[in-house]
Scaffold this motif. Structure first.
Motif, PDB file in Angstrom:
ATOM      1  N   LEU A  26       0.850  -1.187   0.000  1.00  0.00           N
ATOM      2  CA  LEU A  26       0.000   0.000   0.000  1.00  0.00           C
ATOM      3  C   LEU A  26       0.886   1.236   0.000  1.00  0.00           C
ATOM      4  CD1 LEU A  26      -2.994   1.038   0.281  1.00  0.00           C
ATOM      5  CD2 LEU A  26      -2.511   1.214   2.742  1.00  0.00           C
ATOM      6  N   LEU A  27       0.749   2.078  -1.024  1.00  0.00           N
ATOM      7  CA  LEU A  27       1.530   3.302  -1.148  1.00  0.00           C
ATOM      8  C   LEU A  27       0.698   4.483  -0.658  1.00  0.00           C
ATOM      9  CD1 LEU A  27       3.088   2.784  -4.711  1.00  0.00           C
ATOM     10  CD2 LEU A  27       4.078   2.194  -2.488  1.00  0.00           C
ATOM     11  N   VAL A  28       1.193   5.188   0.338  1.00  0.00           N
ATOM     12  CA  VAL A  28       0.469   6.285   0.964  1.00  0.00           C
ATOM     13  C   VAL A  28       1.171   7.597   0.603  1.00  0.00           C
ATOM     14  CG1 VAL A  28      -0.560   7.137   3.102  1.00  0.00           C
ATOM     15  CG2 VAL A  28       0.029   4.702   2.887  1.00  0.00           C
ATOM     16  N   MET A  29       0.438   8.495  -0.047  1.00  0.00           N
ATOM     17  CA  MET A  29       1.042   9.728  -0.533  1.00  0.00           C
ATOM     18  C   MET A  29       0.971  10.831   0.516  1.00  0.00           C
ATOM     19  SD  MET A  29       2.783  11.516  -2.444  1.00  0.00           S
ATOM     20  CE  MET A  29       3.458  10.071  -3.230  1.00  0.00           C
ATOM     21  N   GLY A  30       1.714  11.913   0.238  1.00  0.00           N
ATOM     22  CA  GLY A  30       1.902  12.970   1.201  1.00  0.00           C
ATOM     23  C   GLY A  30       0.972  14.156   1.035  1.00  0.00           C
ATOM     24  N   PHE A  31       1.333  15.220   1.721  1.00  0.00           N
ATOM     25  CA  PHE A  31       0.541  16.432   1.870  1.00  0.00           C
ATOM     26  C   PHE A  31       0.132  17.034   0.523  1.00  0.00           C
ATOM     27  CE2 PHE A  31       1.065  21.180   2.447  1.00  0.00           C
ATOM     28  CZ  PHE A  31      -0.184  21.405   2.998  1.00  0.00           C
ATOM     29  N   GLY A  32      -1.168  17.084   0.273  1.00  0.00           N
ATOM     30  CA  GLY A  32      -1.688  17.747  -0.903  1.00  0.00           C
ATOM     31  C   GLY A  32      -1.419  17.060  -2.222  1.00  0.00           C
ATOM     32  N   ALA A  33      -0.825  15.883  -2.200  1.00  0.00           N
ATOM     33  CA  ALA A  33      -0.426  15.205  -3.435  1.00  0.00           C
ATOM     34  C   ALA A  33      -1.378  14.057  -3.749  1.00  0.00           C
ATOM     35  CB  ALA A  33       0.999  14.683  -3.317  1.00  0.00           C
ATOM     36  N   GLN A  34      -1.744  13.930  -5.011  1.00  0.00           N
ATOM     37  CA  GLN A  34      -2.630  12.871  -5.454  1.00  0.00           C
ATOM     38  C   GLN A  34      -1.849  11.576  -5.672  1.00  0.00           C
ATOM     39  OE1 GLN A  34      -5.310  14.137  -8.661  1.00  0.00           O
ATOM     40  NE2 GLN A  34      -4.828  16.268  -8.184  1.00  0.00           N
ATOM     41  N   LEU A  35      -2.588  10.512  -5.913  1.00  0.00           N
ATOM     42  CA  LEU A  35      -1.947   9.219  -6.167  1.00  0.00           C
ATOM     43  C   LEU A  35      -0.999   9.271  -7.356  1.00  0.00           C
ATOM     44  CD1 LEU A  35      -3.579   7.950  -8.838  1.00  0.00           C
ATOM     45  CD2 LEU A  35      -5.223   7.277  -7.112  1.00  0.00           C
ATOM     46  N   ALA A  37       1.360  11.142  -7.782  1.00  0.00           N
ATOM     47  CA  ALA A  37       2.735  11.400  -7.341  1.00  0.00           C
ATOM     48  C   ALA A  37       3.517  10.107  -7.127  1.00  0.00           C
ATOM     49  CB  ALA A  37       2.732  12.250  -6.070  1.00  0.00           C
ATOM     50  N   TRP A  38       2.807   8.979  -6.920  1.00  0.00           N
ATOM     51  CA  TRP A  38       3.456   7.673  -7.058  1.00  0.00           C
ATOM     52  C   TRP A  38       3.403   7.352  -8.550  1.00  0.00           C
ATOM     53  CZ3 TRP A  38       6.115   6.012  -3.130  1.00  0.00           C
ATOM     54  CH2 TRP A  38       5.695   6.243  -1.828  1.00  0.00           C
ATOM     55  N   HIS A  39       4.455   7.676  -9.256  1.00  0.00           N
ATOM     56  CA  HIS A  39       4.439   7.604 -10.719  1.00  0.00           C
ATOM     57  C   HIS A  39       4.001   6.214 -11.194  1.00  0.00           C
ATOM     58  CE1 HIS A  39       5.698   8.010 -14.888  1.00  0.00           C
ATOM     59  NE2 HIS A  39       5.926   9.310 -14.665  1.00  0.00           N
ATOM     60  N   GLY A  50       7.095  -8.589  -8.413  1.00  0.00           N
ATOM     61  CA  GLY A  50       6.302  -9.533  -7.638  1.00  0.00           C
ATOM     62  C   GLY A  50       5.545  -8.936  -6.481  1.00  0.00           C
ATOM     63  N   ARG A  51       5.074  -7.701  -6.642  1.00  0.00           N
ATOM     64  CA  ARG A  51       4.289  -7.066  -5.594  1.00  0.00           C
ATOM     65  C   ARG A  51       2.950  -6.596  -6.173  1.00  0.00           C
ATOM     66  NH1 ARG A  51       7.784  -9.371  -3.741  1.00  0.00           N
ATOM     67  NH2 ARG A  51       9.320  -8.767  -2.153  1.00  0.00           N
ATOM     68  N   TYR A  52       1.903  -6.705  -5.360  1.00  0.00           N
ATOM     69  CA  TYR A  52       0.579  -6.190  -5.726  1.00  0.00           C
ATOM     70  C   TYR A  52       0.493  -4.785  -5.167  1.00  0.00           C
ATOM     71  CZ  TYR A  52      -4.542  -5.848  -5.957  1.00  0.00           C
ATOM     72  OH  TYR A  52      -5.849  -5.453  -6.219  1.00  0.00           O
ATOM     73  N   VAL A  53       0.583  -3.787  -6.033  1.00  0.00           N
ATOM     74  CA  VAL A  53       0.763  -2.396  -5.629  1.00  0.00           C
ATOM     75  C   VAL A  53      -0.581  -1.665  -5.644  1.00  0.00           C
ATOM     76  CG1 VAL A  53       1.926  -0.229  -6.173  1.00  0.00           C
ATOM     77  CG2 VAL A  53       3.116  -2.409  -6.531  1.00  0.00           C
ATOM     78  N   ILE A  54      -0.858  -0.962  -4.559  1.00  0.00           N
ATOM     79  CA  ILE A  54      -2.080  -0.189  -4.414  1.00  0.00           C
ATOM     80  C   ILE A  54      -1.691   1.261  -4.126  1.00  0.00           C
ATOM     81  CG2 ILE A  54      -4.267   0.071  -3.153  1.00  0.00           C
ATOM     82  CD1 ILE A  54      -3.667  -2.879  -2.097  1.00  0.00           C
ATOM     83  N   ARG A  55      -2.135   2.184  -4.959  1.00  0.00           N
ATOM     84  CA  ARG A  55      -1.931   3.605  -4.688  1.00  0.00           C
ATOM     85  C   ARG A  55      -3.303   4.273  -4.588  1.00  0.00           C
ATOM     86  NH1 ARG A  55       0.141   6.636 -10.326  1.00  0.00           N
ATOM     87  NH2 ARG A  55      -1.652   6.058 -11.609  1.00  0.00           N
ATOM     88  N   TYR A  56      -3.401   5.334  -3.782  1.00  0.00           N
ATOM     89  CA  TYR A  56      -4.710   5.945  -3.587  1.00  0.00           C
ATOM     90  C   TYR A  56      -4.593   7.421  -3.237  1.00  0.00           C
ATOM     91  CZ  TYR A  56      -4.087   5.627   1.564  1.00  0.00           C
ATOM     92  OH  TYR A  56      -3.646   5.759   2.864  1.00  0.00           O
ATOM     93  N   ASP A  57      -5.702   8.136  -3.425  1.00  0.00           N
ATOM     94  CA  ASP A  57      -5.815   9.523  -2.986  1.00  0.00           C
ATOM     95  C   ASP A  57      -6.245   9.542  -1.525  1.00  0.00           C
ATOM     96  OD1 ASP A  57      -5.333  10.681  -5.525  1.00  0.00           O
ATOM     97  OD2 ASP A  57      -7.459  10.584  -6.062  1.00  0.00           O
ATOM     98  N   ASN A  58      -5.520  10.277  -0.695  1.00  0.00           N
ATOM     99  CA  ASN A  58      -5.997  10.512   0.657  1.00  0.00           C
ATOM    100  C   ASN A  58      -7.310  11.296   0.631  1.00  0.00           C
ATOM    101  OD1 ASN A  58      -3.947   9.438   2.510  1.00  0.00           O
ATOM    102  ND2 ASN A  58      -2.579  10.947   1.576  1.00  0.00           N
ATOM    103  N   LEU A 200       3.790  16.736 -13.618  1.00  0.00           N
ATOM    104  CA  LEU A 200       2.942  16.238 -12.540  1.00  0.00           C
ATOM    105  C   LEU A 200       1.900  17.286 -12.149  1.00  0.00           C
ATOM    106  CD1 LEU A 200       2.181  14.206 -10.334  1.00  0.00           C
ATOM    107  CD2 LEU A 200       3.996  15.172  -8.903  1.00  0.00           C
ATOM    108  N   ALA A 201       2.301  18.552 -12.087  1.00  0.00           N
ATOM    109  CA  ALA A 201       1.353  19.609 -11.733  1.00  0.00           C
ATOM    110  C   ALA A 201       0.226  19.702 -12.754  1.00  0.00           C
ATOM    111  CB  ALA A 201       2.085  20.941 -11.619  1.00  0.00           C
ATOM    112  N   ALA A 202       0.568  19.600 -14.042  1.00  0.00           N
ATOM    113  CA  ALA A 202      -0.451  19.678 -15.083  1.00  0.00           C
ATOM    114  C   ALA A 202      -1.422  18.506 -14.991  1.00  0.00           C
ATOM    115  CB  ALA A 202       0.211  19.708 -16.459  1.00  0.00           C
ATOM    116  N   ALA A 203      -0.881  17.306 -14.804  1.00  0.00           N
ATOM    117  CA  ALA A 203      -1.747  16.122 -14.701  1.00  0.00           C
ATOM    118  C   ALA A 203      -2.633  16.203 -13.466  1.00  0.00           C
ATOM    119  CB  ALA A 203      -0.885  14.860 -14.663  1.00  0.00           C
ATOM    120  N   SER A 204      -2.082  16.690 -12.359  1.00  0.00           N
ATOM    121  CA  SER A 204      -2.850  16.802 -11.123  1.00  0.00           C
ATOM    122  C   SER A 204      -3.948  17.854 -11.257  1.00  0.00           C
ATOM    123  CB  SER A 204      -1.922  17.163  -9.953  1.00  0.00           C
ATOM    124  OG  SER A 204      -0.939  16.160  -9.757  1.00  0.00           O
TER     125      SER A 204
END
Length: 293
Positions: A26-35, A37-39, A50-58, A200-204
């Protein structure tokens, strides 16, 4: 991308990569950043190992539930904190890091994941630490990246980085994207990439422009206090990663985290700032794969 309810009134936007039969990360992103930011390429590279990767918006970010019915006037909030009027500051902010940690655990539950390796960056590292403290039985390993312990004397930003973090950002797309270059102040001195910051800013901005949530997330960070005592008692295998070029959260934050958590491993990277340069992805992914093995 999917959206799923994790508790009454809170839904999170998330994406997954890899085989659900592999160990979940589980990838947990930081202050004000959307998922974002985990490229996506980083997530796919980790999944390929070999990992099941989960990224999410806080919460209060991206496409997850916002709390706009609780507006926070940042000037009033900072004035209350600076003057020591804690009751007034507490009354302004509708949630804490513990609530954001419960969101992450709720996402795992909603996805049918009983236990996961939890990796958090910056504020996400604080959330990940809180998850491990609150529910160690659900956290296989903890990785705290470019983060700190909630103790005010550790991990302090430089004046220049703090000015950029708290400075106003244009509301129009062109200005917002151009202003992203200011984040070079805390990026890797060797690998800092203005074009990547603008991309990243444009995509966000195009995906979900939600500046109101930033104040509430900041309040949650400031008011959640120190985790030092809890981290001393933590018995989850822990890896702490910090860049020596980091001026937003000084490396003392990472050193202190590793000092407090029994048996924690500390990885200090000379060419990393408060970012994850593509050039360092192999090093980071190798470290994550080894730790989550």
């Amino acid at each position: 991308m999917s959206i799923i309810g994790v508790s009454p009134g809170v839904s999170l936007a998330y994406e997954t990569f890899g085989d659900p039969g592999d160990p979940p990360v589980l990838l947990v992103m930081g202050f004000g950043a959307q998922l974002l930011a985990w490229h996506e390429d980083f997530c796919r590279a980790l999944a390929a190992r070999g990992r099941y990767v989960i990224r999410y918006d806080n919460r209060d970010c991206g496409l997850s539930t916002g709390f706009d019915d609780h507006p926070v006037d940042m000037g009033e909030f900072i004035a209350a904190v600076s003057s020591g009027d804690l009751p007034a500051a507490l009354a302004m902010v509708p949630y804490r890091l513990s609530d954001m940690a419960a969101d992450g655990l709720g996402l795992l539950t909603a996805l049918g994941v009983e236990r996961a390796h939890v990796v958090g960056a910056s504020m996400g590292g604080m959330i990940a630490q809180t998850m491990a403290v609150a529910a160690p039985e659900r956290v296989l390993t903890l990785t705290s990246m470019m983060s700190s312990t909630g103790e005010s004397e550790y991990g302090r930003p430089s004046p220049q980085a703090q000015a950029v973090l708290f400075g106003p950002r244009p509301a129009d797309r062109e200005g917002y994207v151009a202003a992203a270059e200011k984040e070079l102040v805390w990026a890797s001195k060797r690998y800092g990439d203005a074009a990547a910051l603008r991309e990243l800013a444009a995509a966000s901005y195009d995906r979900a422009y939600h500046p109101a949530g930033i104040g509430r997330q900041l309040g949650a960070m400031i008011l959640s206090g120190s985790r030092a005592d809890a981290l001393r008692e933590l018995r989850v295998p822990t890896l702490v990663i910090h860049g020596l070029d980091d001026t937003l959260i000084d490396p003392s934050g990472g050193r202190r985290t590793a000092e407090l958590v029994p048996g924690a491993e500390l990885l200090l990277l000379p060419d990393m700032g408060h970012d994850r340069p593509r050039e360092l992805w192999p090093t980071l992914i190798d470290a994550l794969v080894a730790h989550t093995g």
